[in-house]
Design a protein around this motif. Structure first.
Motif, PDB file in Angstrom:
ATOM      1  N   GLU A   1     -13.495  22.180  -3.264  1.00 12.45           N
ATOM      2  CA  GLU A   1     -12.267  22.642  -3.899  1.00 12.45           C
ATOM      3  C   GLU A   1     -11.915  24.069  -3.495  1.00 12.45           C
ATOM      4  N   ALA A   2     -12.938  24.866  -3.175  1.00  9.01           N
ATOM      5  CA  ALA A   2     -12.686  26.236  -2.723  1.00  9.01           C
ATOM      6  C   ALA A   2     -12.101  26.258  -1.312  1.00  9.01           C
ATOM      7  N   TYR A   3     -12.507  25.290  -0.478  1.00  7.44           N
ATOM      8  CA  TYR A   3     -12.014  25.236   0.907  1.00  7.44           C
ATOM      9  C   TYR A   3     -10.701  24.471   1.007  1.00  7.44           C
ATOM     10  N   VAL A   4     -10.605  23.356   0.293  1.00  2.00           N
ATOM     11  CA  VAL A   4      -9.429  22.493   0.392  1.00  2.00           C
ATOM     12  C   VAL A   4      -8.384  22.931  -0.622  1.00  2.00           C
ATOM     13  N   ASP A   5      -7.155  23.128  -0.163  1.00  2.28           N
ATOM     14  CA  ASP A   5      -6.062  23.504  -1.049  1.00  2.28           C
ATOM     15  C   ASP A   5      -5.880  22.431  -2.128  1.00  2.28           C
ATOM     16  N   SER A   6      -5.630  22.857  -3.362  1.00  6.48           N
ATOM     17  CA  SER A   6      -5.517  21.913  -4.477  1.00  6.48           C
ATOM     18  C   SER A   6      -4.394  20.912  -4.255  1.00  6.48           C
ATOM     19  N   THR A   7      -3.312  21.354  -3.616  1.00  2.94           N
ATOM     20  CA  THR A   7      -2.201  20.441  -3.327  1.00  2.94           C
ATOM     21  C   THR A   7      -2.650  19.355  -2.350  1.00  2.94           C
ATOM     22  N   MET A   8      -3.420  19.752  -1.331  1.00 12.46           N
ATOM     23  CA  MET A   8      -3.931  18.796  -0.350  1.00 12.46           C
ATOM     24  C   MET A   8      -4.794  17.735  -1.033  1.00 12.46           C
ATOM     25  N   LEU A   9      -5.693  18.167  -1.907  1.00 12.96           N
ATOM     26  CA  LEU A   9      -6.601  17.242  -2.587  1.00 12.96           C
ATOM     27  C   LEU A   9      -5.823  16.305  -3.505  1.00 12.96           C
ATOM     28  N   SER A  10      -4.843  16.856  -4.219  1.00  8.47           N
ATOM     29  CA  SER A  10      -4.031  16.054  -5.128  1.00  8.47           C
ATOM     30  C   SER A  10      -3.215  15.012  -4.369  1.00  8.47           C
ATOM     31  N   VAL A  11      -2.598  15.448  -3.273  1.00  9.36           N
ATOM     32  CA  VAL A  11      -1.797  14.538  -2.453  1.00  9.36           C
ATOM     33  C   VAL A  11      -2.673  13.433  -1.870  1.00  9.36           C
ATOM     34  N   LEU A  12      -3.853  13.800  -1.370  1.00 12.00           N
ATOM     35  CA  LEU A  12      -4.751  12.812  -0.775  1.00 12.00           C
ATOM     36  C   LEU A  12      -5.146  11.753  -1.796  1.00 12.00           C
ATOM     37  N   ARG A  13      -5.523  12.177  -2.994  1.00 11.96           N
ATOM     38  CA  ARG A  13      -5.924  11.209  -4.019  1.00 11.96           C
ATOM     39  C   ARG A  13      -4.768  10.284  -4.387  1.00 11.96           C
ATOM     40  N   ASP A  14      -3.562  10.849  -4.481  1.00 13.53           N
ATOM     41  CA  ASP A  14      -2.383  10.042  -4.798  1.00 13.53           C
ATOM     42  C   ASP A  14      -2.098   9.034  -3.679  1.00 13.53           C
ATOM     43  N   VAL A  15      -2.201   9.496  -2.451  1.00  9.43           N
ATOM     44  CA  VAL A  15      -1.949   8.621  -1.295  1.00  9.43           C
ATOM     45  C   VAL A  15      -2.973   7.495  -1.238  1.00  9.43           C
ATOM     46  N   LEU A  16      -4.242   7.815  -1.482  1.00  9.45           N
ATOM     47  CA  LEU A  16      -5.287   6.791  -1.453  1.00  9.45           C
ATOM     48  C   LEU A  16      -5.079   5.755  -2.554  1.00  9.45           C
ATOM     49  N   ARG A  17      -4.602   6.199  -3.711  1.00  7.41           N
ATOM     50  CA  ARG A  17      -4.307   5.236  -4.780  1.00  7.41           C
ATOM     51  C   ARG A  17      -3.199   4.272  -4.348  1.00  7.41           C
ATOM     52  N   ARG A  18      -2.172   4.804  -3.681  1.00  4.70           N
ATOM     53  CA  ARG A  18      -1.088   3.950  -3.199  1.00  4.70           C
ATOM     54  C   ARG A  18      -1.590   2.991  -2.114  1.00  4.70           C
ATOM     55  N   ALA A  19      -2.491   3.492  -1.265  1.00  4.89           N
ATOM     56  CA  ALA A  19      -3.053   2.638  -0.214  1.00  4.89           C
ATOM     57  C   ALA A  19      -3.928   1.539  -0.820  1.00  4.89           C
ATOM     58  N   GLU A  20      -4.632   1.857  -1.902  1.00  2.00           N
ATOM     59  CA  GLU A  20      -5.456   0.854  -2.583  1.00  2.00           C
ATOM     60  C   GLU A  20      -4.606  -0.319  -3.062  1.00  2.00           C
ATOM     61  N   ASP A  21      -3.431   0.000  -3.627  1.00  2.00           N
ATOM     62  CA  ASP A  21      -2.562  -1.043  -4.169  1.00  2.00           C
ATOM     63  C   ASP A  21      -2.071  -1.993  -3.083  1.00  2.00           C
ATOM     64  N   ILE A  22      -1.864  -1.451  -1.884  1.00  2.00           N
ATOM     65  CA  ILE A  22      -1.324  -2.264  -0.796  1.00  2.00           C
ATOM     66  C   ILE A  22      -2.425  -3.020  -0.056  1.00  2.00           C
ATOM     67  N   TYR A  23      -3.522  -2.320   0.270  1.00  2.00           N
ATOM     68  CA  TYR A  23      -4.561  -2.919   1.123  1.00  2.00           C
ATOM     69  C   TYR A  23      -5.758  -3.455   0.343  1.00  2.00           C
ATOM     70  N   LEU A  24      -5.756  -3.244  -0.993  1.00  2.00           N
ATOM     71  CA  LEU A  24      -6.835  -3.745  -1.854  1.00  2.00           C
ATOM     72  C   LEU A  24      -8.203  -3.270  -1.380  1.00  2.00           C
ATOM     73  N   ILE A  25      -8.253  -1.998  -0.972  1.00  4.42           N
ATOM     74  CA  ILE A  25      -9.510  -1.367  -0.566  1.00  4.42           C
ATOM     75  C   ILE A  25      -9.870  -0.311  -1.602  1.00  4.42           C
ATOM     76  N   ASP A  26     -11.103  -0.292  -2.013  1.00  2.00           N
ATOM     77  CA  ASP A  26     -11.561   0.690  -2.998  1.00  2.00           C
ATOM     78  C   ASP A  26     -11.922   1.996  -2.284  1.00  2.00           C
ATOM     79  N   PHE A  27     -11.058   3.001  -2.442  1.00  2.00           N
ATOM     80  CA  PHE A  27     -11.288   4.301  -1.813  1.00  2.00           C
ATOM     81  C   PHE A  27     -11.988   5.282  -2.758  1.00  2.00           C
ATOM     82  N   GLU A  28     -12.397   4.818  -3.941  1.00  2.00           N
ATOM     83  CA  GLU A  28     -13.007   5.713  -4.918  1.00  2.00           C
ATOM     84  C   GLU A  28     -14.460   6.002  -4.550  1.00  2.00           C
TER      85      GLU A  28
END
Length: 653
Positions: free
Chosen positions: A290-317
């Motif tokens: 969290e100190a290296y990665v910008d909080s916006t980057m981390l938030s966006v990535l998690r949101d994007v992975l959730r959207r990808a999970e819904d489409i591809y049914l892959i567990d990114f957690e």
């Protein structure tokens, strides 16, 4: 010359031995053939070349003096078109000022003038016409354009040689730089990075070595990059990147007597943009990430992975996956500000061999790009694919109980393939083998067991298996035993993960008094708690009741496992209720109830665990021990111990 691939390999092995005798039995084992076949190889080689292999009662060795006389024959095999194109470009690059004579160039490449002219026409069509062009005046051919454009196209051309791997790129560059050692450059760069505790993966390291080698050779030839953007780079580059470059260029200058102008140093410093401390990868510490990665980057990535999970049914957690991908993307963000991207020599392989993974990577990259000012090219998208592929391989290994073996072996022109084949023949589908010659990238390689012919690697990495280059039965037995241990530990780790995932303190009810309660009351009570915790909705209770009417879920061992007909839970979980006194559940005395909720997306993983869970609770002794647990934590500990015992007995999931 009629020497074939196997016979060339034999020459290479003997050459590596530096005048030492090599036993015919060892050679036969390496080539997986008989000693008679080895004698035939030697006979063929000696008939084609001037008796370059000596033989005796202790084996064979290479006569290097005789081989030297035939060296020209070994180098006259036809070059593929793309390789010839790169050679032509490199030769024209060497002679940028004066040009090069067509006849002289055809002699250097061992091809006819007509073939050379056809290759030049092919090369012309692939050049970026706005920045580079080839001119022919009489017998003189010349490359024209800016120094920056020439270097950029050379890198593009080398990486495009039929999707060359690094060894092929290395060969092409070494033909140009002649007396500069790429391995020496790599060692200096790696040592400098290591001293500053900076992580670098093998792809990036190979790319950086390439740029330094080209820079050094062009400087020696008198071709220096312009200083037009030096002030901009000086202002925007990080101090660490310049410190790194200055340290490395200082070491190279001392070694090769090459003076690096400031314009070259600033351009080379771009290669280190986005690198980070090793501890980020090794420790996987959330606070460091969290100190290296910008909080916006981390938030966006998690949101994007959730959207990808819904489409591809892959567990990114998977926190390890998310953290490493976030670190990589943050580095890419820094690099993209300078339009500096890492090259991936396996890009084409990934696009062709793993189209779905690559498509997922394209989708993820496009969503991130919508929200963050970051640029993705094909190479960078392929690095996302490596992260996703690593995650899926990790899950695949878990689901199918493969053991992932990382084989690190010196590449005696096929020796890794021979070792791989022998291990696969012995262990079959229980292992998946990733074979490399150099260990410097733990970012993309997920493995369970490291097997190596390099004693230094074996002593450096705890738990490694050291083997001989000519694999023996003893080596295979050693690997087999270690794989069995790893396989069982792998399963135990999986069970530990699934138990933590599917059991919760909030869904555990201990020593309930069953007086006056009916089976439906117990199910309803447990169902209400699952609704409150977000596992199921109101309809779940009725689905469970339908299932019970179809066939009761009570076991003679003293447990009932009610569950829904459909996989209609919001998320998967198991609620546990233990009773002070047994109740009658469809003619069975029941002391423990496990209400099971299964989400469709998690059904594959859950079902594998569920089979083992039923195996455990089918024994009345196990049910009684679980019922006596004082709390949820004690219940989980006992359940893990029971699962481990089954795994040790080879009752596997």
């Amino acid at each position: 010359m009629k020497v074939n691939k196997k016979q060339r390999e034999l020459l290479d092995i003997l050459s590596e031995k530096n005048d030492e005798w090599v036993n015919s039995k060892d050679l036969a084992e390496y080539f997986n053939c008989s000693t008679r076949t080895i004698r035939n190889y030697v006979s063929t080689i000696n008939s084609e070349l001037s008796h370059v292999i000596e033989s005796s009662n202790i084996g064979y060795k290479l006569n290097k003096n005789a081989l030297r006389k035939d060296q020209q024959n070994l180098s006259e095999s036809k070059l593929k078109l793309n390789d010839r194109k790169s050679r032509i470009f490199l030769e024209m690059l060497k002679n940028s000022s004066s040009g090069i004579d067509l006849f002289e160039l055809s002699e250097k490449l061992f091809i006819s003038e007509s073939t050379l002219k056809n290759d030049i026409q092919e090369l012309k069509q692939s050049l970026p016409s706005q920045t580079l062009r080839i001119t022919i005046k009489g017998d003189l051919v010349k490359l024209e354009g800016s120094e920056h454009s020439k270097r950029k196209y050379m890198v593009d051309l080398l990486y495009d040689e039929g999707n060359s791997v690094y060894d092929e790129l290395k060969s092409s560059i070494e033909q140009m730089i002649e007396d500069i050692s790429l391995d020496e450059i790599k060692n200096i760069i790696r040592s400098t990075l290591s001293n500053l505790n900076i992580f670098i993966n093998q792809y990036s390291l190979n790319n950086i070595v390439l740029h330094f080698a080209i820079s050094m050779e062009r400087i020696r030839q008198g071709y220096i990059l312009t200083e037009n953007d030096q002030d901009i780079l000086k202002e925007n580059l990080d101090k660490q990147e310049l410190t790194l470059t200055n340290e490395i260029t200082k070491g190279l200058a001392e070694k090769y007597n090459v003076h690096f102008p400031e314009s070259e140093i600033y351009k080379l410093a771009l290669q280190f943009v986005g690198l980070y401390d090793k501890s980020l990868i090794e420790n996987n510490n959330e606070q460091q990430v969290e100190a290296y990665v910008d909080s916006t980057m981390l938030s966006v990535l998690r949101d994007v992975l959730r959207r990808a999970e819904d489409i591809y049914l892959i567990d990114f957690e998977d926190n390890d996956f998310i953290n490493k991908l976030a670190i990589h993307l943050q580095g890419l963000f820094y690099r993209s500000q300078f339009q500096k991207f890492n090259r991936n020599s396996n890009l084409l392989d990934i696009k062709i061999s793993y189209p779905i993974i690559y498509d997922i990577s394209v989708y993820i990259a496009s969503l991130i790009q919508e929200k963050i000012d970051i640029t993705f090219n094909e190479d960078e998208i392929s690095f996302i694919a490596l992260h996703i592929g690593s995650l899926l391989e990790k899950e695949k290994a878990i689901d199918k109980n493969y053991i992932r073996v990382l084989l690190i072996a010196n590449d005696y022109h096929g020796i890794r393939d021979q070792i791989t084949k022998k291990i696969k023949n012995r262990l079959g589908s229980s292992v998946q083998i990733l074979s490399v010659s150099d260990y410097n990238d733990n970012q993309f390689f997920h493995y369970d067991l490291l097997v190596t012919t390099d004693r230094k690697v074996a002593t450096t990495y705890e738990g490694s298996v050291f083997i001989k280059p000519f694999l023996t039965d003893r080596d295979l037995i050693k690997i087999e035993k270690r794989v069995d241990v790893k396989k069982k530990q792998h399963q135990k780790d999986l069970i530990d993960k699934l138990i933590k995932r599917f059991f919760s303190e909030s869904l555990y009810f201990n020593q309930i008094d069953p007086s006056g309660l009916m089976v439906s009351d117990i199910i309803k009570h447990m169902n209400q708690m699952m609704i409150a915790e977000g596992y199921v909705d109101e309809n779940f209770y009725y689905s469970v009741q339908r299932r019970e009417k179809m066939s009761p879920t009570s076991f003679p061992s003293g447990i009932a496992v009610p569950h829904s007909v459909e996989l209609d839970a919001l998320k998967s979980g198991i609620s546990i209720l233990t009773l002070q006194e047994p109740i009658i559940w469809s003619d069975q005395e029941i002391k423990v109830v496990a209400l099971v909720a299964i989400n469709k997306k998690e059904s594959q993983k859950f079902n594998k665990f569920f089979e083992l869970f039923i195996e455990i609770v089918s024994e009345s002794y196990n049910v009684e021990q679980l019922r006596k647990s004082e709390n949820c934590n004690e219940f989980i500990i006992k359940l893990k111990m029971m699962a481990d015992e089954l795994i040790d007995k080879n009752i596997l999931i």
